[in-house]
Design an enzyme around this catalytic site. Sequence first.
Site, PDB file in Angstrom:
ATOM      1  NE  ARG A  90      -3.705  -2.378   2.227  1.00 24.58           N
ATOM      2  CZ  ARG A  90      -4.713  -2.649   3.054  1.00 24.58           C
ATOM      3  NH1 ARG A  90      -5.023  -1.812   4.034  1.00 24.58           N
ATOM      4  NH2 ARG A  90      -5.433  -3.743   2.888  1.00 24.58           N
ATOM      5  NE  ARG A 117      -1.759  -1.356  12.120  1.00 25.33           N
ATOM      6  CZ  ARG A 117      -2.661  -0.654  11.448  1.00 25.33           C
ATOM      7  NH1 ARG A 117      -3.941  -0.945  11.543  1.00 25.33           N
ATOM      8  NH2 ARG A 117      -2.286   0.349  10.684  1.00 25.33           N
ATOM      9  CB  SER A 132     -11.457  -4.608   7.955  1.00 26.18           C
ATOM     10  OG  SER A 132     -11.561  -3.316   8.436  1.00 26.18           O
ATOM     11  NE  ARG A 183      -0.886   5.309   7.617  1.00 29.31           N
ATOM     12  CZ  ARG A 183      -2.161   5.064   7.311  1.00 29.31           C
ATOM     13  NH1 ARG A 183      -2.884   4.288   8.090  1.00 29.31           N
ATOM     14  NH2 ARG A 183      -2.700   5.603   6.249  1.00 29.31           N
ATOM     15  CD  GLU A 231      -8.606  -1.274  10.814  1.00 26.14           C
ATOM     16  OE1 GLU A 231      -8.591  -0.032  10.982  1.00 26.14           O
ATOM     17  OE2 GLU A 231      -8.895  -1.823   9.755  1.00 26.14           O
TER      18      GLU A 231
END
Length: 422
Positions: free
Chosen positions: A261, A389, A351, A276, A348
Amino acid sequence: MLDIKRIRDNEAEVREGLINRNADTKVLDDFIEADKKRRVLLTEVEQLKSQRNTVSKQIGLKKRNGEDTTEIQNQMKDLGVEIAKLDQDAKEIEESFQNLLLKIPNVPCKTIPVGKDESANRVAKTVGEAETFDFEPKDHVTLGENLGMFDFERGTKITGSGFPLLLGMGSRLQRALIQFMLDMHVDKHGYTEMLPPFVCNAASMTGTGQLPKMEDDMYKTTEDGLYLIPTAEVPVTNFYRQDIIDKELPVCLTAYTPCFRREAGAAGKVNRGLIRVHQFDKVEMVKFVKPETSYDELESLLDNAEDVLKALGLHYRILELCTGDISFAAAKCYDIELWAPGQDAWLEVSSCSNFEDFQARRASIKYKDEAGKNQFVHTLNGSGVALPRLMVAIIENGQQEDGSIVLPDAIVPYMGGIKTIK
RNA sequence: GGAGAGGUGGCUGAGUGGCUGAAAGCGCGGGAUUGCUAAUCCUGUGUAGUCUAAUUACGGGCUACCGGGGGUUCGAAUCCCCCCCUCUCCGCCA
């Protein structure tokens, strides 16, 4: 994409959905206008084509009878010019019509909280309790670097910032976790394992909804126009693109892939280390289901993701995302967040989303219903779970005063019996 | 990367300019017949868009689709150009 008929027949409902998402409704207005134009134009040009087809057939018959057809051929030639012109117009309006349709986000599920942004998300539940320490807990960067688990500086040297480099026990722990999660989803949850390509073409990216909107957030190869996948969702969902699934539904697939990403995170403490990054590993779950079951399937998908965290004994919470925070293609979405004491923050790691038929329409993924009719499936996916994470949480929760890391029991067999990283 | 062959409906496979949205067979759905299992006969069987209809539903019309895109023609599965993919052989290679 949305069903065109749904937009035409329930414009108010779609508009409300967009407003609740905090999305611009101009794209909807433009679409509706383009739709009207398109239909008028199509009707016109198709009538002319019908005329041409009829006359052309007559020409064929007359020629066989030896009749002279020069005059009507000339007439048809003129008609052909007119058709070509209208066809060109129709093509342009069709293109803009399709582009607009692809830019309209999914309509949020009625049951989810309405709100502008993440502040309106609802905490559905919290599981476990935060680890307590009788010393000041350190963050994963300090702990991991001291233990030789990763080397961010060299990752940056080799590639650039945001490309983490795992080393030694760090690398091993991550590999163990991937194996552990895949085994669980395959053996316990009944998913089929897949190892897909890590690079996809534009059609696949459009199918799952990354294109056209997220073009700038992806890495693209210059020579071949291929994209590095931002999530396994893309190759795994596109497994059935342009297909009618002939297997019994639900079809459940799981895959480990790296994810790439581009979106730049702000540097600094909150995004330090593994929080991140531009490249990370993830185990993903994807389901193709019958429409009437998709919300039950979402709950079970969430369960499957939670199982990983439960087995590892981690403290986490489930957020039910509000209308303003769900992703472009989703109708409903749960986020799972892990507690990281070194960050003093929730991270997070998953999802879990129901896309209803939004992706299935884009990618044309169908099944045969009881009546034998082709219907769009519903697609779902969820992380099960993202690695960096998860690593952060395991490292920061397992830390001891001496800087060593006590690993969760469940992962020990995957670590060749190693219980503590020191 | 080079050379050759090929890509047609769920499958096999015919089709070199009009009567082909597409033969035939298989498969699948419906029906008939036969006292079992089986066989036989009849019939139906692609997708999308759009118009029409209207309480939905069912239906009907039209357009498009024979790997994708463009072109020639009154008319293209069929002729021409570009691209993609598959197979065979060669080269390169973890």
